[in-house]
Design a protein around this motif. Structure first.
Motif, PDB file in Angstrom:
ATOM      1  N   ALA A  95       0.723  -1.074   0.031  1.00  0.00           N
ATOM      2  CA  ALA A  95      -0.028  -0.018   0.113  1.00  0.00           C
ATOM      3  C   ALA A  95       0.958   1.397  -0.045  1.00  0.00           C
ATOM      4  O   ALA A  95       1.904   1.118   0.535  1.00  0.00           O
ATOM      5  N   PRO A  96       0.419   2.254  -0.616  1.00  0.00           N
ATOM      6  CA  PRO A  96       1.164   3.507  -0.673  1.00  0.00           C
ATOM      7  C   PRO A  96       1.034   4.082   0.778  1.00  0.00           C
ATOM      8  O   PRO A  96       0.018   4.274   1.593  1.00  0.00           O
ATOM      9  N   THR A  97       2.065   5.018   1.161  1.00  0.00           N
ATOM     10  CA  THR A  97       2.072   5.506   2.271  1.00  0.00           C
ATOM     11  C   THR A  97       0.979   6.331   2.727  1.00  0.00           C
ATOM     12  O   THR A  97       0.506   6.508   3.783  1.00  0.00           O
ATOM     13  N   ASN A  98       0.705   7.468   1.764  1.00  0.00           N
ATOM     14  CA  ASN A  98      -0.514   8.190   1.970  1.00  0.00           C
ATOM     15  C   ASN A  98      -1.805   7.887   1.592  1.00  0.00           C
ATOM     16  O   ASN A  98      -2.682   8.338   1.349  1.00  0.00           O
ATOM     17  N   GLY A  99      -1.880   6.342   1.235  1.00  0.00           N
ATOM     18  CA  GLY A  99      -3.132   5.811   0.536  1.00  0.00           C
ATOM     19  C   GLY A  99      -4.094   5.466   1.684  1.00  0.00           C
ATOM     20  O   GLY A  99      -3.814   5.530   2.736  1.00  0.00           O
ATOM     21  N   ARG A 100      -5.215   5.065   1.042  1.00  0.00           N
ATOM     22  CA  ARG A 100      -6.457   4.513   2.256  1.00  0.00           C
ATOM     23  C   ARG A 100      -6.444   3.147   1.843  1.00  0.00           C
ATOM     24  O   ARG A 100      -6.476   2.910   0.770  1.00  0.00           O
ATOM     25  N   LEU A 101      -6.769   2.337   2.938  1.00  0.00           N
ATOM     26  CA  LEU A 101      -7.054   0.851   2.787  1.00  0.00           C
ATOM     27  C   LEU A 101      -8.311   0.739   3.260  1.00  0.00           C
ATOM     28  O   LEU A 101      -8.754   0.999   4.601  1.00  0.00           O
ATOM     29  N   TYR A 102      -9.144   0.148   2.478  1.00  0.00           N
ATOM     30  CA  TYR A 102     -10.653  -0.390   2.916  1.00  0.00           C
ATOM     31  C   TYR A 102     -10.790  -1.753   2.961  1.00  0.00           C
ATOM     32  O   TYR A 102     -10.453  -2.582   1.999  1.00  0.00           O
ATOM     33  N   LEU A 103     -11.001  -2.355   4.128  1.00  0.00           N
ATOM     34  CA  LEU A 103     -11.141  -3.774   4.378  1.00  0.00           C
ATOM     35  C   LEU A 103     -12.602  -4.308   4.535  1.00  0.00           C
ATOM     36  O   LEU A 103     -13.270  -3.695   5.223  1.00  0.00           O
ATOM     37  N   LEU A 104     -13.095  -4.963   3.537  1.00  0.00           N
ATOM     38  CA  LEU A 104     -14.552  -5.291   3.562  1.00  0.00           C
ATOM     39  C   LEU A 104     -14.572  -6.881   3.676  1.00  0.00           C
ATOM     40  O   LEU A 104     -13.919  -7.575   3.232  1.00  0.00           O
ATOM     41  N   GLY A 105     -15.211  -7.305   5.035  1.00  0.00           N
ATOM     42  CA  GLY A 105     -15.484  -8.583   5.092  1.00  0.00           C
ATOM     43  C   GLY A 105     -16.401  -8.644   6.465  1.00  0.00           C
ATOM     44  O   GLY A 105     -16.797  -7.756   7.158  1.00  0.00           O
TER      45      GLY A 105
END
Length: 114
Positions: A95-105
């Motif tokens: 993942a990019p340092t300034n990115g967002r991560l959405y975990l769906l589960g």
């Protein structure tokens, strides 16, 4: 449950587009990828988890590291409840340092970030 995740994943690209964010959607199996591609039908890139982390086909070693993150603003993970600690680590490295991560589960089965 996967249908619920696809429903959310259909809406997210419209939100990202409104803010000018580039998104990558990922999941584990080819069957889940095929279903996501047919259901979401948006401009976001849809990659398998192996493609996202840059899994070497011969050695099985992930190639994406902090020095070479995926070029995107947002990563959406469908079926994130299937991630283990090691997979989560590879995801965070890709993942990019300034990115967002959405975990769906399923919330009770999502990986711990600690």
């Amino acid at each position: 449950m996967y249908e619920d995740q696809l429903f959310v994943a259909k809406a997210l690209p419209f939100i990202f587009k409104a803010y000018g964010a580039d998104a990558v959607i990922t999941t584990y199996t080819l069957e889940m990828i095929a279903e996501a591609r047919s259901s979401i039908g948006c401009g976001s890139r849809i990659l398998t988890f192996a493609e996202l982390i840059g899994l070497d086909s011969e050695t099985g070693i992930p190639l994406q590291r902090g020095a070479n993150p995926v070029e995107t603003n947002v990563i959406v993970v469908l079926g994130a409840d299937a991630l283990g600690i090691e997979e989560m680590n590879y995801l965070l490295e890709a993942a990019p340092t300034n990115g967002r991560l959405y975990l769906l589960g399923y919330p009770k089965d999502l990986p711990s970030l600690l």
